[in-house]
Design a protein around this motif. Sequence first.
Motif, PDB file in Angstrom:
ATOM      1  N   ARG A 105      -1.266 -10.317  -0.332  1.00 40.30           N
ATOM      2  CA  ARG A 105      -2.229  -9.746  -1.129  1.00 40.30           C
ATOM      3  C   ARG A 105      -2.757  -8.395  -0.415  1.00 40.30           C
ATOM      4  O   ARG A 105      -2.768  -7.341  -0.823  1.00 40.30           O
ATOM      5  N   PHE A 106      -2.939  -8.603   0.928  1.00 42.67           N
ATOM      6  CA  PHE A 106      -3.529  -7.477   1.685  1.00 42.67           C
ATOM      7  C   PHE A 106      -2.584  -6.409   1.701  1.00 42.67           C
ATOM      8  O   PHE A 106      -2.735  -4.945   1.532  1.00 42.67           O
ATOM      9  N   VAL A 108       0.126  -5.885  -0.267  1.00 44.75           N
ATOM     10  CA  VAL A 108       0.538  -5.276  -1.502  1.00 44.75           C
ATOM     11  C   VAL A 108      -0.637  -4.053  -1.893  1.00 44.75           C
ATOM     12  O   VAL A 108      -0.353  -3.245  -2.457  1.00 44.75           O
ATOM     13  N   GLU A 109      -1.778  -4.387  -1.419  1.00 43.47           N
ATOM     14  CA  GLU A 109      -3.116  -3.558  -2.055  1.00 43.47           C
ATOM     15  C   GLU A 109      -3.157  -2.598  -0.779  1.00 43.47           C
ATOM     16  O   GLU A 109      -3.730  -1.484  -1.382  1.00 43.47           O
ATOM     17  N   ASN A 110      -2.642  -2.474   0.254  1.00 41.45           N
ATOM     18  CA  ASN A 110      -2.562  -1.579   1.334  1.00 41.45           C
ATOM     19  C   ASN A 110      -1.365  -1.251   1.681  1.00 41.45           C
ATOM     20  O   ASN A 110      -0.868  -1.597   2.765  1.00 41.45           O
ATOM     21  N   PRO A 111      -0.669  -0.135   0.968  1.00 41.68           N
ATOM     22  CA  PRO A 111       0.746   0.251   1.354  1.00 41.68           C
ATOM     23  C   PRO A 111       0.755   0.772   2.576  1.00 41.68           C
ATOM     24  O   PRO A 111       1.770   0.671   3.369  1.00 41.68           O
TER      25      PRO A 111
END
Length: 203
Positions: A105-106, A108-111
């Motif tokens: 998730r991290f 995905v949220e931080n490209p």
Amino acid sequence: AATAGAAAAAAAAASTGAGAAQAAAAASVAAPEAATGAALGDSALGVLILGVYVFCDSFTSQWQDRVYKTYHVDQYAMMFGVNFWSLAFTACSLLWTGEMAVAVRFLVENPPALINVLTLSVTSATGQLFIFYTIKQFGPIVFTIMMTTRQVFSLALSCLVFGHTIGPTAVAGTAVVFGVLFYRTKRKYDAFRGLSAGVAARN
């Protein structure tokens, strides 16, 4: 900062034995921020972890050299086997602790973090190719010399570029670590050259 510099020195102590590990421990525990009881406990735990790292790291290159000589595999097969089991152990650990979903998730949220991870993966894989090739072609002794030299430059650059400071005790511990490592490596290399010369003379 001092503990970070001492940790870098201890990491360079692979294949040096207990004496070098103890010197690195002295450098780390003697850091200024280790004055309180809690910090001292953390430093002791860090020294223990570094000791395990020193043992495992010194064991790895020797065992890889044995695998090369026994099974005659190439560096690509060695790299695949090492990374496969590393991936398996890491995945099991993340799944067991429940951190796999958090990590995904991290990313995905931080490209930008994902790009950094991919960049690190590519550079790490490239470095491993050179590492396995060096061990196979020249043996673990030459590889240890190369890694020791790299650690010396890494420690120096850490102090110069990032402004890390090392106290007098940490400097002494660092000097002992690298001194023991270079001495033992030179002895092993001289013994290896003597053995090779003896074999060539007999043939």
